[in-house]
Enzyme design. Sequence first.
Site, PDB file in Angstrom:
ATOM      1  N   TYR A 188      46.911 -25.731  62.959  1.00  0.00           N
ATOM      2  CA  TYR A 188      46.365 -25.504  61.625  1.00  0.00           C
ATOM      3  C   TYR A 188      47.341 -24.711  60.770  1.00  0.00           C
ATOM      4  CZ  TYR A 188      41.739 -27.120  62.975  1.00  0.00           C
ATOM      5  OH  TYR A 188      40.697 -27.890  63.376  1.00  0.00           O
ATOM      6  N   LYS A 234      24.355  -6.633  83.336  1.00  0.00           N
ATOM      7  CA  LYS A 234      23.839  -7.170  82.064  1.00  0.00           C
ATOM      8  C   LYS A 234      24.825  -8.163  81.438  1.00  0.00           C
ATOM      9  CE  LYS A 234      25.783  -3.347  79.443  1.00  0.00           C
ATOM     10  NZ  LYS A 234      25.556  -1.966  79.020  1.00  0.00           N
TER      11      LYS A 234
END
Length: 353
Positions: free
Chosen positions: A263, A35
């Site tokens: 940042y 899955k």
Amino acid sequence: MPYLQIDSQKFLHNYQIILNTIAPKNPEKIAIVLKDNAYGHGLKQIAELAKRVKIQNAFVKNTYEALEIAPFFSYIAILYPHSLPYDSLFKEALQSPNIYFCAHSLESLKNYPKGTKIELKVDSGMHRNGIAKNTLNQAFKLIAQNALELKGIYTHNGFGDDFGSEFYTQNTEFLAIKEESLKLCAHYNLPRPRFHSLSSSGAFRAKDTQHDLQDDLFRIGIAFYGYLCQDSAFATLNLKPIAALFAQKISTLMLKSNARIGYHGVSTLKENIVSTYDIGYGDGLFRLREGMQVCSAEGFRILPRASMDCISIESAQEEVCVFNDARIFAQAFGTIPYEILSHLHAYIPKVII
Ligand SMILES: *Cc1c(COP(=O)(O)O)cnc(C)c1O
């Protein structure tokens, strides 16, 4: 270009451990859970490896995944058939002879056309999905009325990882469900469905008492990918993570040590060199931020904050291995390898070695 390297030898190694530990005499009982893009590893790539070791049963998330791997397996069960729209893919899956649909509720049994192959999910104590045991009767009635084909009856034991007795309580409950189901099969004149209840940790744990469980199948996911997330009280197996995530250098800067990077300048260089590499949180790699300390597999510091499409690393190498063991990232983020891996975007190229 970043890429996910999949080591086929490690996959085979894990398969051998799974087989020898859980069902040495019954390889047909080992099913692989594919899955969510094979937990981020690449649906078709892992299906191909599973086929090499002659695994016949697979579990997937949705109709799209089932159709993608239909040629690889004898039987494919869709765990969440309604997680995609009811469209042409769904109809194609309904007509495929080797695709089964998992049903988690009585209502869902009402919507399938005659002849649909159903795996009925029954709650045995996890209280997540599945019908209540005392509604088995109604489920069989609906199955008979709607002329559905009952292929399997299953549950999910939610306590395989935990030290404690709940695991055994659920197993006992599933045995009772099995008994009841067999009576109902006889009553409605239905062939015996397959019964299964255990995922990786539960199957490893049940190995000593397997003769009591008599499951027809074990739904093995994370162990194939090289991990188990059990309580440390359980013996560890030598499973090997099969995936390693690599990224390529975008650019390098020579700077003074103490330079602040990225940042908000939250990271301060220890070395004189820093490079950016071409993977970021936009690719599904979790976003490293201030306070987190993670190194690449080579030991180079990955510098917070990560960006959407790149990360800064104290390295000059053309290529770095961001991780070859997802537990490093899982630990930094207080989560489990499943989450780190299944987040990796399907479009990250896979390289099988
Ligand atoms: C994901 C899943 C599994 C596999 O679990 P692992 O811990 O990865 O082995 C088995 N059964 C069901 C129903 C699942 O959803």
